[in-house]
Design an enzyme around this catalytic site. Sequence first.
Site, PDB file in Angstrom:
ATOM      1  N   TYR A  57       0.910  -1.418  -0.154  1.00 31.34           N
ATOM      2  CA  TYR A  57       0.079  -0.006   0.039  1.00 31.34           C
ATOM      3  C   TYR A  57       0.924   1.449   0.075  1.00 31.34           C
ATOM      4  O   TYR A  57       1.712   1.872   0.670  1.00 31.34           O
ATOM      5  CB  TYR A  57      -1.294   0.105   1.296  1.00 31.34           C
ATOM      6  CG  TYR A  57      -2.148  -0.867   1.505  1.00 31.34           C
ATOM      7  CD1 TYR A  57      -2.009  -1.485  -0.212  1.00 31.34           C
ATOM      8  CD2 TYR A  57      -2.294  -1.864   2.527  1.00 31.34           C
ATOM      9  CE1 TYR A  57      -3.468  -2.660   0.255  1.00 31.34           C
ATOM     10  CE2 TYR A  57      -3.222  -2.393   2.555  1.00 31.34           C
ATOM     11  CZ  TYR A  57      -4.077  -2.990   1.807  1.00 31.34           C
ATOM     12  OH  TYR A  57      -4.450  -4.408   1.045  1.00 31.34           O
ATOM     13  N   HIS A 123       0.133 -11.982   1.358  1.00 28.81           N
ATOM     14  CA  HIS A 123      -0.437 -11.251   1.110  1.00 28.81           C
ATOM     15  C   HIS A 123      -1.295 -12.471   0.193  1.00 28.81           C
ATOM     16  O   HIS A 123      -2.646 -12.307  -0.428  1.00 28.81           O
ATOM     17  CB  HIS A 123      -0.431 -10.100   0.544  1.00 28.81           C
ATOM     18  CG  HIS A 123      -1.163  -9.071  -0.327  1.00 28.81           C
ATOM     19  ND1 HIS A 123      -0.361  -8.126   0.024  1.00 28.81           N
ATOM     20  CD2 HIS A 123      -2.550  -9.020   0.073  1.00 28.81           C
ATOM     21  CE1 HIS A 123      -1.693  -7.545   0.242  1.00 28.81           C
ATOM     22  NE2 HIS A 123      -2.892  -7.453  -1.036  1.00 28.81           N
ATOM     23  N   SER A 202     -12.786  -5.399   2.303  1.00 26.61           N
ATOM     24  CA  SER A 202     -13.945  -4.977   1.453  1.00 26.61           C
ATOM     25  C   SER A 202     -15.250  -5.685   1.817  1.00 26.61           C
ATOM     26  O   SER A 202     -15.643  -5.649   0.956  1.00 26.61           O
ATOM     27  CB  SER A 202     -13.660  -5.484  -0.537  1.00 26.61           C
ATOM     28  OG  SER A 202     -12.307  -4.559  -0.308  1.00 26.61           O
ATOM     29  N   PRO A 203     -15.630  -5.004   2.972  1.00 30.46           N
ATOM     30  CA  PRO A 203     -16.652  -5.425   3.569  1.00 30.46           C
ATOM     31  C   PRO A 203     -18.259  -4.523   2.917  1.00 30.46           C
ATOM     32  O   PRO A 203     -19.064  -4.880   3.143  1.00 30.46           O
ATOM     33  CB  PRO A 203     -17.024  -5.443   4.708  1.00 30.46           C
ATOM     34  CG  PRO A 203     -15.714  -4.586   5.060  1.00 30.46           C
ATOM     35  CD  PRO A 203     -14.772  -4.361   4.421  1.00 30.46           C
ATOM     36  N   LEU A 204     -17.747  -3.020   2.116  1.00 28.23           N
ATOM     37  CA  LEU A 204     -18.881  -2.362   1.951  1.00 28.23           C
ATOM     38  C   LEU A 204     -18.321  -2.927   0.393  1.00 28.23           C
ATOM     39  O   LEU A 204     -18.683  -1.755  -0.412  1.00 28.23           O
ATOM     40  CB  LEU A 204     -17.907  -1.399   2.241  1.00 28.23           C
ATOM     41  CG  LEU A 204     -18.103  -0.698   3.798  1.00 28.23           C
ATOM     42  CD1 LEU A 204     -18.064   0.806   4.169  1.00 28.23           C
ATOM     43  CD2 LEU A 204     -20.192  -1.283   4.370  1.00 28.23           C
ATOM     44  N   GLY A 205     -17.522  -3.461  -0.427  1.00 28.10           N
ATOM     45  CA  GLY A 205     -17.720  -3.851  -1.718  1.00 28.10           C
ATOM     46  C   GLY A 205     -17.531  -3.061  -2.221  1.00 28.10           C
ATOM     47  O   GLY A 205     -17.617  -2.169  -3.292  1.00 28.10           O
ATOM     48  N   ARG A 206     -15.973  -1.984  -1.980  1.00 29.93           N
ATOM     49  CA  ARG A 206     -15.523  -0.852  -2.264  1.00 29.93           C
ATOM     50  C   ARG A 206     -15.981   0.074  -1.881  1.00 29.93           C
ATOM     51  O   ARG A 206     -15.523   1.028  -3.312  1.00 29.93           O
ATOM     52  CB  ARG A 206     -14.459  -1.198  -3.624  1.00 29.93           C
ATOM     53  CG  ARG A 206     -13.713  -2.352  -3.099  1.00 29.93           C
ATOM     54  CD  ARG A 206     -13.212  -3.307  -4.831  1.00 29.93           C
ATOM     55  NE  ARG A 206     -12.485  -3.881  -4.696  1.00 29.93           N
ATOM     56  CZ  ARG A 206     -11.811  -4.893  -4.410  1.00 29.93           C
ATOM     57  NH1 ARG A 206     -12.958  -5.506  -3.893  1.00 29.93           N
ATOM     58  NH2 ARG A 206     -10.899  -5.578  -4.231  1.00 29.93           N
ATOM     59  N   PHE A 208     -19.337  -0.019  -2.517  1.00 28.35           N
ATOM     60  CA  PHE A 208     -20.677   0.114  -3.588  1.00 28.35           C
ATOM     61  C   PHE A 208     -22.019  -0.356  -2.546  1.00 28.35           C
ATOM     62  O   PHE A 208     -22.793   0.535  -2.978  1.00 28.35           O
ATOM     63  CB  PHE A 208     -20.233  -0.753  -4.511  1.00 28.35           C
ATOM     64  CG  PHE A 208     -21.527  -1.568  -5.700  1.00 28.35           C
ATOM     65  CD1 PHE A 208     -21.878  -0.002  -6.733  1.00 28.35           C
ATOM     66  CD2 PHE A 208     -22.595  -2.258  -5.493  1.00 28.35           C
ATOM     67  CE1 PHE A 208     -22.798  -0.411  -7.103  1.00 28.35           C
ATOM     68  CE2 PHE A 208     -23.809  -2.267  -5.988  1.00 28.35           C
ATOM     69  CZ  PHE A 208     -23.500  -1.609  -6.910  1.00 28.35           C
ATOM     70  N   GLY A 211     -24.891   1.968  -1.289  1.00 29.29           N
ATOM     71  CA  GLY A 211     -25.324   2.645  -1.922  1.00 29.29           C
ATOM     72  C   GLY A 211     -25.516   4.487  -2.315  1.00 29.29           C
ATOM     73  O   GLY A 211     -26.419   4.760  -2.387  1.00 29.29           O
TER      74      GLY A 211
HETATM   75  N1  LIG Z   1      -5.725  -8.568   1.328  1.00 26.91           N
HETATM   76  C1  LIG Z   1      -6.040  -8.003   0.477  1.00 26.91           C
HETATM   77  O1  LIG Z   1      -5.997  -8.416  -0.529  1.00 26.91           O
HETATM   78  C2  LIG Z   1      -7.371  -6.579   0.673  1.00 26.91           C
HETATM   79  C3  LIG Z   1      -7.430  -6.368  -1.392  1.00 26.91           C
HETATM   80  C4  LIG Z   1      -8.588  -4.757  -0.447  1.00 26.91           C
HETATM   81  C5  LIG Z   1      -8.489  -4.362   0.278  1.00 26.91           C
HETATM   82  N2  LIG Z   1      -7.969  -5.065   1.858  1.00 26.91           N
HETATM   83  C6  LIG Z   1      -8.518  -4.648   3.360  1.00 26.91           C
HETATM   84  O2  LIG Z   1      -9.416  -4.334   3.352  1.00 26.91           O
HETATM   85  C7  LIG Z   1      -8.967  -2.924   3.840  1.00 26.91           C
HETATM   86  C8  LIG Z   1     -11.235  -2.535   3.609  1.00 26.91           C
HETATM   87  O3  LIG Z   1     -11.118  -2.867   2.036  1.00 26.91           O
HETATM   88  P1  LIG Z   1     -11.869  -1.616   1.036  1.00 26.91           P
HETATM   89  O4  LIG Z   1     -11.351  -0.343   0.915  1.00 26.91           O
HETATM   90  O5  LIG Z   1     -11.694  -2.355  -0.652  1.00 26.91           O
HETATM   91  O6  LIG Z   1     -13.230  -1.781   0.656  1.00 26.91           O
HETATM   92  P2  LIG Z   1     -14.312  -1.515   1.714  1.00 26.91           P
HETATM   93  O7  LIG Z   1     -13.693  -1.089   2.976  1.00 26.91           O
HETATM   94  O8  LIG Z   1     -15.951  -1.946   1.499  1.00 26.91           O
HETATM   95  O9  LIG Z   1     -14.660   0.430   1.102  1.00 26.91           O
HETATM   96  C9  LIG Z   1     -13.663   1.268   1.154  1.00 26.91           C
HETATM   97  C10 LIG Z   1     -15.171   2.620   0.422  1.00 26.91           C
HETATM   98  O10 LIG Z   1     -15.992   2.988   0.530  1.00 26.91           O
HETATM   99  C11 LIG Z   1     -16.086   3.907   1.101  1.00 26.91           C
HETATM  100  N3  LIG Z   1     -17.324   3.784   2.437  1.00 26.91           N
HETATM  101  C12 LIG Z   1     -16.562   3.561   3.567  1.00 26.91           C
HETATM  102  N4  LIG Z   1     -17.841   3.673   4.592  1.00 26.91           N
HETATM  103  C13 LIG Z   1     -18.397   4.358   4.066  1.00 26.91           C
HETATM  104  C14 LIG Z   1     -19.659   4.188   4.563  1.00 26.91           C
HETATM  105  N5  LIG Z   1     -20.206   4.449   5.615  1.00 26.91           N
HETATM  106  N6  LIG Z   1     -20.341   5.410   3.114  1.00 26.91           N
HETATM  107  C15 LIG Z   1     -19.632   5.878   2.229  1.00 26.91           C
HETATM  108  N7  LIG Z   1     -18.972   4.814   1.713  1.00 26.91           N
HETATM  109  C16 LIG Z   1     -17.866   4.483   2.379  1.00 26.91           C
HETATM  110  C17 LIG Z   1     -14.693   4.761   1.216  1.00 26.91           C
HETATM  111  O11 LIG Z   1     -15.010   5.891   0.625  1.00 26.91           O
HETATM  112  P3  LIG Z   1     -14.170   7.604   1.425  1.00 26.91           P
HETATM  113  O12 LIG Z   1     -13.051   6.522   1.645  1.00 26.91           O
HETATM  114  O13 LIG Z   1     -14.774   8.358   0.626  1.00 26.91           O
HETATM  115  O14 LIG Z   1     -15.143   7.430   2.780  1.00 26.91           O
HETATM  116  C18 LIG Z   1     -13.496   3.677   0.938  1.00 26.91           C
HETATM  117  O15 LIG Z   1     -13.423   4.313  -0.317  1.00 26.91           O
HETATM  118  C19 LIG Z   1      -8.478  -1.872   3.136  1.00 26.91           C
HETATM  119  O16 LIG Z   1      -8.101  -0.590   3.475  1.00 26.91           O
HETATM  120  C20 LIG Z   1      -7.812  -3.341   3.031  1.00 26.91           C
HETATM  121  O17 LIG Z   1      -6.769  -2.232   5.262  1.00 26.91           O
HETATM  122  C21 LIG Z   1      -7.168  -5.933   1.772  1.00 26.91           C
END
Ligand SMILES: NC(=O)c1ccc[n+]([C@@H]2O[C@H](COP(=O)([O-])OP(=O)(O)OC[C@H]3O[C@@H](n4cnc5c(N)ncnc54)[C@H](OP(=O)(O)O)[C@@H]3O)[C@@H](O)[C@H]2O)c1
Length: 322
Positions: A57, A123, A202-206, A208, A211
């Site tokens: 990262y 990883h 990615s519990p929030l589907g990145r 998506f 909503g």
């Molecule tokens: N092991 C792996 O290969 C792998 C891969 C991917 C991710 N990860 C880890 O998992 C973590 C989380 O994954 P992720 O970032 O992919 O996905 P995520 O947590 O599902 O989604 C993050 C995205 O959602 C937005 N968000 C967060 N809370 C929100 C809310 N309440 N309402 C609306 N939008 C919201 C954020 O934007 P804003 O910043 O604008 O709020 C951000 O762009 C990463 O930080 C990383 O540590 C690991």
Amino acid sequence: MQKRKLGRAGPEVSAIGFGCMGLNHHRGPALRNDDAIALLRAAFDRGITFFDTAEIYGPFTNEAIVGDGLAPIRDDVVIATKFGFRDGRPNSGLDSRPESIRRMVDASLLRLKTDRIDVLYQHRIDPEVPMADVAGTVRDLIGEGKVMHFGLSEADNQSIRLAHAVQPVVALQSEYSLWWRQPEETVLSTVDELGIGFVSYSPLGRGFLSGTMGENTSFEADNDQRKTNPYLAPENRAANRPIIDAIQSVAKKKNATAAQIAIAWLLARRPWIVPIPGTTKIHRLDENIDAESVEFSTEEMDAIDAEFAKITPHGDRYATAP
Ligand SMILES: NC(=O)c1ccc[n+]([C@@H]2O[C@H](COP(=O)([O-])OP(=O)(O)OC[C@H]3O[C@@H](n4cnc5c(N)ncnc54)[C@H](OP(=O)(O)O)[C@@H]3O)[C@@H](O)[C@H]2O)c1
């Protein structure tokens, strides 16, 4: 914040962790370092004790921010990081050779400003390096006190079993959400059987599943990887709209937001699942943490399952192998 144990032998962590990646990598414009540090401290002040980063990262800079942010509270938090790519860059290919793991751990310790990594994940599985060598190297690093616990990310059942036989694995980190439920068909029963925790990325589907992302949302920043995730292509965002409608209908009934439903659903799936949502915004941090208070009865979970069984998700997560 409630606590959960990562695997039978693992550390106790907050039930909801914090994904640090988006502070400066793959999720749009990077926060200024002092803002990122303030957010990390705010997360801790609100009860989060589990922070997730990786060598790639940034590359490297995310670990440095996490190190700066958590240094004053180091003994009160659990820091997880990951190795496994050549020179810390995914485009350069995989590299889990023992000497590379050791080099990476020494460099990560310096960046994280600590004398130990609480959870060290591989990883991605490296087909060129036998798992016994990878797990054996981590076992030795644990013996030396540089690493406390071993984790795997996106590993298959066979790799999990091989690794666990050499050095107990405390956590598997893979994508898992209301939208991406493949782990239910692949690894969940194995980690359940072996007493390994599951960290849902990615519990929030990145973003998506909150909503808040429409078909017309564009991922403008150069570093925003979401422009390459097939399931987030505009046509798939449109085709996946029924998923948002279904989450929002549950959210309405539970007087919660869609993001809170997505997180609370994971917490309700198993007592050893720890979601790690990421955000760059304090108000969303608060929103996500409040998911902890949303509870589902068995009947409600069954109803969600029945509703989602009617919906076919469109698009894969990654354009190439994860
Ligand atoms: N092991 C792996 O290969 C792998 C891969 C991917 C991710 N990860 C880890 O998992 C973590 C989380 O994954 P992720 O970032 O992919 O996905 P995520 O947590 O599902 O989604 C993050 C995205 O959602 C937005 N968000 C967060 N809370 C929100 C809310 N309440 N309402 C609306 N939008 C919201 C954020 O934007 P804003 O910043 O604008 O709020 C951000 O762009 C990463 O930080 C990383 O540590 C690991």
